[in-house]
Design an enzyme around this catalytic site. Structure first.
Site, PDB file in Angstrom:
ATOM      1  N   SER A 115      16.300  16.962  41.012  1.00 27.65           N
ATOM      2  CA  SER A 115      15.829  16.350  42.245  1.00 27.65           C
ATOM      3  C   SER A 115      15.562  17.437  43.277  1.00 27.65           C
ATOM      4  O   SER A 115      14.780  18.350  43.035  1.00 27.65           O
ATOM      5  CB  SER A 115      16.856  15.312  42.742  1.00 27.65           C
ATOM      6  OG  SER A 115      16.317  14.529  43.781  1.00 27.65           O
ATOM      7  N   GLU A 204       8.491  14.943  37.062  1.00 23.79           N
ATOM      8  CA  GLU A 204       9.102  13.616  37.195  1.00 23.79           C
ATOM      9  C   GLU A 204       9.195  13.316  38.682  1.00 23.79           C
ATOM     10  O   GLU A 204       9.100  14.220  39.507  1.00 23.79           O
ATOM     11  CB  GLU A 204      10.484  13.567  36.521  1.00 23.79           C
ATOM     12  CG  GLU A 204      11.474  14.614  36.962  1.00 23.79           C
ATOM     13  CD  GLU A 204      12.281  14.246  38.210  1.00 23.79           C
ATOM     14  OE1 GLU A 204      12.204  13.082  38.664  1.00 23.79           O
ATOM     15  OE2 GLU A 204      12.959  15.125  38.740  1.00 23.79           O
ATOM     16  N   HIS A 274      15.009  10.856  37.540  1.00 26.26           N
ATOM     17  CA  HIS A 274      15.805   9.915  38.317  1.00 26.26           C
ATOM     18  C   HIS A 274      16.082   8.650  37.502  1.00 26.26           C
ATOM     19  O   HIS A 274      15.411   7.620  37.647  1.00 26.26           O
ATOM     20  CB  HIS A 274      15.098   9.594  39.637  1.00 26.26           C
ATOM     21  CG  HIS A 274      15.091  10.746  40.587  1.00 26.26           C
ATOM     22  ND1 HIS A 274      14.266  11.836  40.415  1.00 26.26           N
ATOM     23  CD2 HIS A 274      15.830  10.991  41.703  1.00 26.26           C
ATOM     24  CE1 HIS A 274      14.488  12.710  41.390  1.00 26.26           C
ATOM     25  NE2 HIS A 274      15.427  12.215  42.177  1.00 26.26           N
TER      26      HIS A 274
END
Length: 303
Positions: A115, A204, A274
């Protein structure tokens, strides 16, 4: 990357020290830290908390100076063999210009996180040091153990039921696997000087906003030239976009529109990012994308 590529980090052994720190946001519940420490200890490692791991300054884990201090102390200490981010969140990009990459080159140590931690992964990429795009939690946490302590290779198979599975084309491609969270990759363009030429790119994203987030980020990477010379694209989780549409388009339409004409093999449906149980994937090491077989094979990140 600049300069000679350092050797791979040494694989961890029982008794090695590992520092848990918070380069982005602070862990919202102490039990999350306790679970992380317990997992690392169960591997025979000696986990330690950095001095500012639970600091709070707005949504960030303390000041830039304090978070950099934690990173530099872990990188300077020869007894520390890996760094693990307590979580993502926001704020890691503030650290990239203050982070001393020479420390990484002198004593390579992997960084585990994803992230917002993607911003720091670009600093590791610039230094030529592999990382793990993932976390020590969920059903795949033992894979992180095998990646760090056993030098395991990582094979991830396409999930036919995943939102991005239909992006898969045909063909094979090889190259060093780079990438991470799409928004953070775009944010670091012009901030951290790295090259992805000849590489496989993993992307992603989570849905913090609408399709414009994906469009702007991928467009920025394209227009900056960052995607020039890629050998292939691996598409991780965009599951938070499931059921979402904007004026008739879904996230798959946006991804097709910005990836198809790159002319390289694309492998979608890879379960990293995620998710409740994300698959941890090493970055900065050679990998092979086989779109026909629906699999990604990644070499060890430690020697």
């Amino acid at each position: 990357m600049t300069g000679a590529t350092p050797p791979l980090p040494a694989r961890l052994t029982p008794g090695d020290r590992v520092v848990v720190l918070s380069p982005s946001s602070w862990p919202e519940e102490r039990r999350h830290l306790d679970d992380l420490l317990a997992a690392l200890a169960s591997w025979g490692l000696r986990p330690e908390l950095s001095a500012h791991v639970e600091d709070r300054r707005g949504y960030m884990a303390g000041t830039v100076a304090d978070r950099l201090t934690d990173l530099h102390e872990a990188l300077r200490d020869p007894g520390v063999r890996a760094l693990v981010a307590s979580r993502g969140g926001c704020g890691a990009i503030r650290l990239v210009h203050g982070l001393d990459g020479d420390l990484l080159r002198r004593d390579p140590k992997p960084l585990v996180g994803y992230s917002d931690i993607t911003a720091l992964h670009q600093v590791w990429r610039r230094a030529g040091v592999p990382v793990v795009h993932g976390a020590v939690h969920g059903a795949h946490q033992d894979l992180v153990r095998r990646q760090l302590l056993e030098g395991a290779t990582t094979t991830v198979h396409r999930d036919p039921g995943a939102l991005t599975a239909g992006l898969t084309t045909t063909g094979t491609a090889a190259g060093v696997l780079v990438g991470g969270n799409l928004e953070m990759l775009a944010r670091t363009v012009g901030v951290v000087d790295v090259s992805w030429e000849g590489c496989l790119l993993l992307v992603e994203a989570n849905r913090a906003a609408g399709l414009g987030t994906v469009d702007r980020a991928l467009s920025q990477l394209r227009l900056s030239g960052a995607l020039d010379g890629l050998t292939g694209v691996v598409v991780g989780s965009f599951e938070e976009f499931a059921g979402y549409a904007d004026r008739g388009w879904t996230v798959l339409d946006t991804l097709h529109d910005l990836l198809d004409d790159l002319g390289v093999p694309v492998l979608g449906g890879i379960g990293t990012g995620h998710l409740d149980d994300p698959v941890p994937v090493p970055l900065g090491v050679p990998a092979v994308l086989d779109a026909d077989a629906g699999r990604l094979d990644v070499q060890p990140l430690v020697r």
